[in-house]
Enzyme design. Structure first.
Site, PDB file in Angstrom:
ATOM      1  N   LYS A 146      17.375 110.804  14.948  1.00 35.27           N
ATOM      2  CA  LYS A 146      18.180 110.394  15.987  1.00 35.27           C
ATOM      3  C   LYS A 146      19.118 109.919  16.178  1.00 35.27           C
ATOM      4  O   LYS A 146      18.552 108.482  17.046  1.00 35.27           O
ATOM      5  CB  LYS A 146      17.727 110.969  17.087  1.00 35.27           C
ATOM      6  N   SER A 188      18.081 118.412  21.989  1.00 40.74           N
ATOM      7  CA  SER A 188      18.989 117.407  21.403  1.00 40.74           C
ATOM      8  C   SER A 188      18.607 117.583  20.125  1.00 40.74           C
ATOM      9  O   SER A 188      19.716 116.516  19.133  1.00 40.74           O
ATOM     10  CB  SER A 188      19.338 116.859  22.846  1.00 40.74           C
ATOM     11  N   SER A 239      14.514 118.762  24.777  1.00 38.08           N
ATOM     12  CA  SER A 239      15.425 117.790  23.662  1.00 38.08           C
ATOM     13  C   SER A 239      14.174 117.736  21.972  1.00 38.08           C
ATOM     14  O   SER A 239      14.746 117.717  20.960  1.00 38.08           O
ATOM     15  CB  SER A 239      15.674 116.946  23.882  1.00 38.08           C
TER      16      SER A 239
END
Lengths: 468, 65
Positions: free
Chosen positions: A81, A156, A180
């Site tokens: 990420k 996310s 997330s």
């Protein structure tokens, strides 16, 4: 170049490299071939550095020939990420505001994965500043679900989940403030672990809400998640919130199995799921019973109240972190993220402290009530499989927060309580979308979650299925 | 405690943090925070040192296996 190698788990690839049956370069090329074919549709990557991955793979292979092994992920390609800083590299954090921001230092978790021999293919799509449960991103483009691009990835950690599902890389670090990691893992059919708050260092990772943020892996198998946590967990002088707890050998602990474990099934709050999700959960409970676990119903404390404390913590903390940009660059946020951050400004200090004061007692109450009756609590990760990108798009309005709260309903309470949660793929809808379940354990007891999840994956093959 | 800030109060509260909420932004922000504000109220009646935020880590230690 054969893509077959890309279908292995991280652990299996590592074993094959160690045994001389595969090379790191071949694994990188297999990933690059799949990225070339699928990333245009999935939008998993923010930045791919193929040349760097090829060079480091060749170095890993050369060292392997000399018998020099860096660690348990020697030569295994990962990607993370875009909120884990690497010195000298841009970390957009999924935002326009940090589109060109170059990180001044490297995240402890990346340093630990580097030392374990892992390769880094590049940076992955994410919700803007990790604030969004669906995977929408109005700056970088929405990430798309590998099982059906019309559907959301969840967020996310959107690029992490869909990229692991599509076999673009072998594992990924996500972050989990309200779900997330576990929610996108559920929507994309991969494994996701949110560790205990404090289990993993957050040094030089982007913060969203310091009392809730956790760093954890998204992987194809529970074994891979156990391996990655073994590497990144533990105390860190650079992060005083990283707990001074010994790190067990999570991979060795997998052999413990599920026999004799008491798997708790809640009788309220977590029961509000659609029919297909309930069918998958019921089948998973039967699978655990066949494995020798005792499936028991357990009462749980008032989770509605626990859930409503969550925004009282995240709102003010995220608004504090973003306050300066809300003053000076408010128009550079997307509508949804700006509105959510502004809501955090409305929470008085006394209310924030009310929620923080309640945290310890609520954790003690939950532990006493639930874990006196079971070893692991089994709950849904989401209320349904992934909705479409179009139907879950919300950009503002007075009911924005209520709509956003629906998606992480079953994940947020455990961020507030700081408890570990493991999302495990467990089936599909008739339309072919993945559904998972979530195992929740005591503070710092990730080992039991891994043992249960791994035992489940030894008798099921949901995790071996890859999108066509 | 009031569940819902007025738009004017919301605008003033944001202004204290140096943030301008124009148009319907104040209204939406106040609406978004209303429900959780009501829910969190009441913890302040807990007169116990064990409920101090800093003691969460100690309680977390007690909740290990």
């Amino acid at each position: 170049m054969s893509e077959d190698l890309a279908l292995l788990s991280a652990s299996e690839l590592a074993r094959q490299i160690r045994a001389g049956k595969a090379t790191s370069r071949a694994a990188v090329e297999a990933c690059l071939a799949r990225i070339d074919r699928h990333n245009g549709e999935l939008n998993a990557f923010v930045a791919l550095d193929a040349a760097h991955a090829q060079t480091t793979a060749d170095l890993a292979d050369a060292e392997a020939k000399r018998g020099r092994w860096h660690g348990p992920l020697h030569g295994v390609p990962l990607a993370h990420k875009d909120m884990y800083y690497r010195e000298g590299r841009i970390a957009t954090c999924g935002s326009k505001i940090r589109r060109d921001w170059v990180a001044p230092a490297t995240a402890t978790v990346l340093t630990r994965l580097d030392a374990a021999g892992a390769l880094d293919l590049g940076t992955l799509n994410m919700a803007e500043f990790a604030l969004g449960p669906t995977g929408h991103n109005w700056h970088l483009g929405h990430a798309r679900n590998a099982w059906n691009p019309e559907h959301i990835t969840g967020g996310s950690s959107s690029g992490s989940a869909t990229g692991v599902a599509a076999r673009l890389f072998y594992g990924s670090l996500g972050s989990d403030t309200g779900g997330s990691i576990r929610l996108p893992a559920h929507y994309c059919g991969v494994v996701g672990l949110k560790p205990t708050w404090g289990r993993v260092s957050r040094a030089n990772a982007m913060p969203l809400s310091w009392s809730l943020d956790c760093v954890g892996p998204l992987t194809r198998t529970v074994e891979d998640a156990a391996l990655m946590l073994s590497i990144v967990a533990g105390p860190d002088p650079a992060d005083p919130t990283a707990a001074n707890e010994p790190v067990p050998d999570y991979v060795a602990g997998l052999a413990r199995g599920a026999r004799g474990l008491r798997i708790g099934v809640p009788t309220s709050f977590f029961t509000e799921v659609d029919g297909e999700t309930e069918s998958v959960l019921a089948e998973a409970r039967r699978a655990f019973a066949k494995l020798g676990a005792e499936v028991v119903e357990v009462p749980i404390p008032d989770m509605e109240r626990v859930a409503t404390y969550f925004p009282m913590v995240m709102g003010p903390e995220s608004a504090t972190i973003h306050r300066e940009w809300l003053r000076t660059r408010a128009d550079d946020y997307s509508g949804q993220v700006r509105a959510r951050l502004e809501a955090g400004l409305m929470v008085p200090a006394t209310s924030y402290l009310d929620a923080m004061r309640a945290r310890g007692p609520r954790l003690a109450e939950f532990t006493d009530t639930v874990f006196s009756r079971c070893d692991v609590l089994m709950v849904p990760a989401g209320t349904s499989a992934a909705p479409t990108v179009a139907e879950s798009e919300v950009t503002g309005g007075p009911d924005l927060v209520a709509k956003m709260t629906h998606f992480p309903k079953f994940t947020r309470p455990f961020n507030y309580l700081g408890l570990p949660g493991l999302s495990v793929p467990a089936g599909f809808t008739k339309a072919g979308l993945p559904i998972g379940f979530q195992l929740v354990g005591r503070s710092f007891d990730e080992a039991t979650l891994f043992a249960a999840g791994h035992a489940y994956q030894q008798t099921t093959d949901w995790h071996e299925r890859a999108p066509s | 405690m009031t569940d819902r800030l007025s738009d004017t109060d919301a605008r003033l509260l944001a202004a204290r943090a140096g943030v301008t909420l124009d148009g319907d932004r104040a209204h939406n922000a106040a609406a978004a925070a209303a429900g959780p504000l009501a829910a969190a109220d009441g913890q302040s009646r807990t007169l116990a040192f064990e409920a101090e935020p800093a003691q969460f880590l100690a309680i977390q230690q007690r909740c290990k296996p």
